[in-house]
Design a protein around this motif. Structure first.
Motif, PDB file in Angstrom:
ATOM      1  N   ARG A  58       0.808  -1.219   0.000  1.00  0.00           N
ATOM      2  CA  ARG A  58       0.000   0.000   0.000  1.00  0.00           C
ATOM      3  C   ARG A  58       0.844   1.274   0.000  1.00  0.00           C
ATOM      4  N   ALA A  59       2.153   1.150   0.202  1.00  0.00           N
ATOM      5  CA  ALA A  59       3.033   2.323   0.200  1.00  0.00           C
ATOM      6  C   ALA A  59       3.230   2.813  -1.235  1.00  0.00           C
ATOM      7  N   SER A  60       3.315   4.100  -1.392  1.00  0.00           N
ATOM      8  CA  SER A  60       3.457   4.709  -2.715  1.00  0.00           C
ATOM      9  C   SER A  60       4.926   4.884  -3.083  1.00  0.00           C
ATOM     10  N   PHE A  61       5.317   4.293  -4.206  1.00  0.00           N
ATOM     11  CA  PHE A  61       6.685   4.450  -4.675  1.00  0.00           C
ATOM     12  C   PHE A  61       6.951   5.904  -5.060  1.00  0.00           C
ATOM     13  N   SER A  62       5.987   6.555  -5.661  1.00  0.00           N
ATOM     14  CA  SER A  62       6.156   7.964  -6.063  1.00  0.00           C
ATOM     15  C   SER A  62       6.403   8.867  -4.862  1.00  0.00           C
ATOM     16  N   VAL A  63       5.676   8.644  -3.776  1.00  0.00           N
ATOM     17  CA  VAL A  63       5.866   9.445  -2.573  1.00  0.00           C
ATOM     18  C   VAL A  63       7.237   9.166  -1.974  1.00  0.00           C
ATOM     19  N   ALA A  64       7.636   7.891  -1.952  1.00  0.00           N
ATOM     20  CA  ALA A  64       8.960   7.538  -1.426  1.00  0.00           C
ATOM     21  C   ALA A  64      10.054   8.201  -2.260  1.00  0.00           C
ATOM     22  N   TRP A  65       9.900   8.203  -3.577  1.00  0.00           N
ATOM     23  CA  TRP A  65      10.893   8.821  -4.463  1.00  0.00           C
ATOM     24  C   TRP A  65      10.969  10.330  -4.213  1.00  0.00           C
ATOM     25  N   GLN A  66       9.811  10.995  -4.135  1.00  0.00           N
ATOM     26  CA  GLN A  66       9.795  12.442  -3.904  1.00  0.00           C
ATOM     27  C   GLN A  66      10.398  12.784  -2.537  1.00  0.00           C
ATOM     28  N   THR A  67      10.105  11.976  -1.520  1.00  0.00           N
ATOM     29  CA  THR A  67      10.646  12.212  -0.186  1.00  0.00           C
ATOM     30  C   THR A  67      12.159  12.058  -0.186  1.00  0.00           C
ATOM     31  N   ALA A  68      12.649  11.007  -0.816  1.00  0.00           N
ATOM     32  CA  ALA A  68      14.100  10.790  -0.887  1.00  0.00           C
ATOM     33  C   ALA A  68      14.770  11.930  -1.646  1.00  0.00           C
ATOM     34  N   ASP A  70      13.673  14.988  -1.987  1.00  0.00           N
ATOM     35  CA  ASP A  70      13.624  16.191  -1.149  1.00  0.00           C
ATOM     36  C   ASP A  70      14.721  16.161  -0.095  1.00  0.00           C
ATOM     37  N   GLN A  71      14.983  15.015   0.477  1.00  0.00           N
ATOM     38  CA  GLN A  71      16.008  14.895   1.518  1.00  0.00           C
ATOM     39  C   GLN A  71      17.403  15.135   0.944  1.00  0.00           C
ATOM     40  N   VAL A  72      17.632  14.742  -0.294  1.00  0.00           N
ATOM     41  CA  VAL A  72      18.942  14.938  -0.921  1.00  0.00           C
ATOM     42  C   VAL A  72      19.124  16.378  -1.362  1.00  0.00           C
ATOM     43  N   ILE A  73      18.092  16.981  -1.881  1.00  0.00           N
ATOM     44  CA  ILE A  73      18.169  18.348  -2.399  1.00  0.00           C
ATOM     45  C   ILE A  73      18.159  19.373  -1.274  1.00  0.00           C
ATOM     46  N   TRP A  74      17.559  19.081  -0.145  1.00  0.00           N
ATOM     47  CA  TRP A  74      17.361  20.049   0.926  1.00  0.00           C
ATOM     48  C   TRP A  74      18.627  20.765   1.366  1.00  0.00           C
ATOM     49  N   PRO A  75      19.774  20.095   1.562  1.00  0.00           N
ATOM     50  CA  PRO A  75      20.955  20.823   2.040  1.00  0.00           C
ATOM     51  C   PRO A  75      21.398  21.965   1.134  1.00  0.00           C
TER      52      PRO A  75
END
Length: 96
Positions: A58-68, A70-75
């Motif tokens: 039930r987990a969304s791959f698209s959401v996981a990709w966007q979250t990952a 975002d975490q890489v781009i944030w710094p």
């Protein structure tokens, strides 16, 4: 297998083609994409396993990709605000 290929092609690559111009470069890019795919799937399984009764499918791959992403781009961002907490987005995606 076909689901993994579709997620690599449509979500991670976003419809773009590989950039490598040599067979070795193509191999390297494919391995890198497969590593990213496996890491995201492992993270998704970890997130869903923290909540009893949650099905990992039930987990969304698209959401996981966007979250990952975002975490890489944030710094690189110049905002003084703290980085977004991606765990909430992943946990919320399982309800979809």
């Amino acid at each position: 297998m076909e689901t993994a290929y579709l997620e690599l092609k449509s979500t991670i690559l976003g419809g773009r083609v590989l950039r490598a111009r040599t067979p070795e470069g193509v191999t390297q890019e494919i391995y890198a994409l497969l590593v990213i795919y496996q890491l995201l799937r492992t993270a998704m399984a970890d997130v869903t396993s923290t909540r009893p009764g949650t099905d990992p499918d039930r987990a969304s791959f698209s959401v996981a990709w966007q979250t990952a992403r975002d975490q890489v781009i944030w710094p690189r961002a110049s905002s003084p605000a703290p980085p977004p907490d991606g765990t909430g987005r992943c946990a919320d995606a399982r309800r979809i």
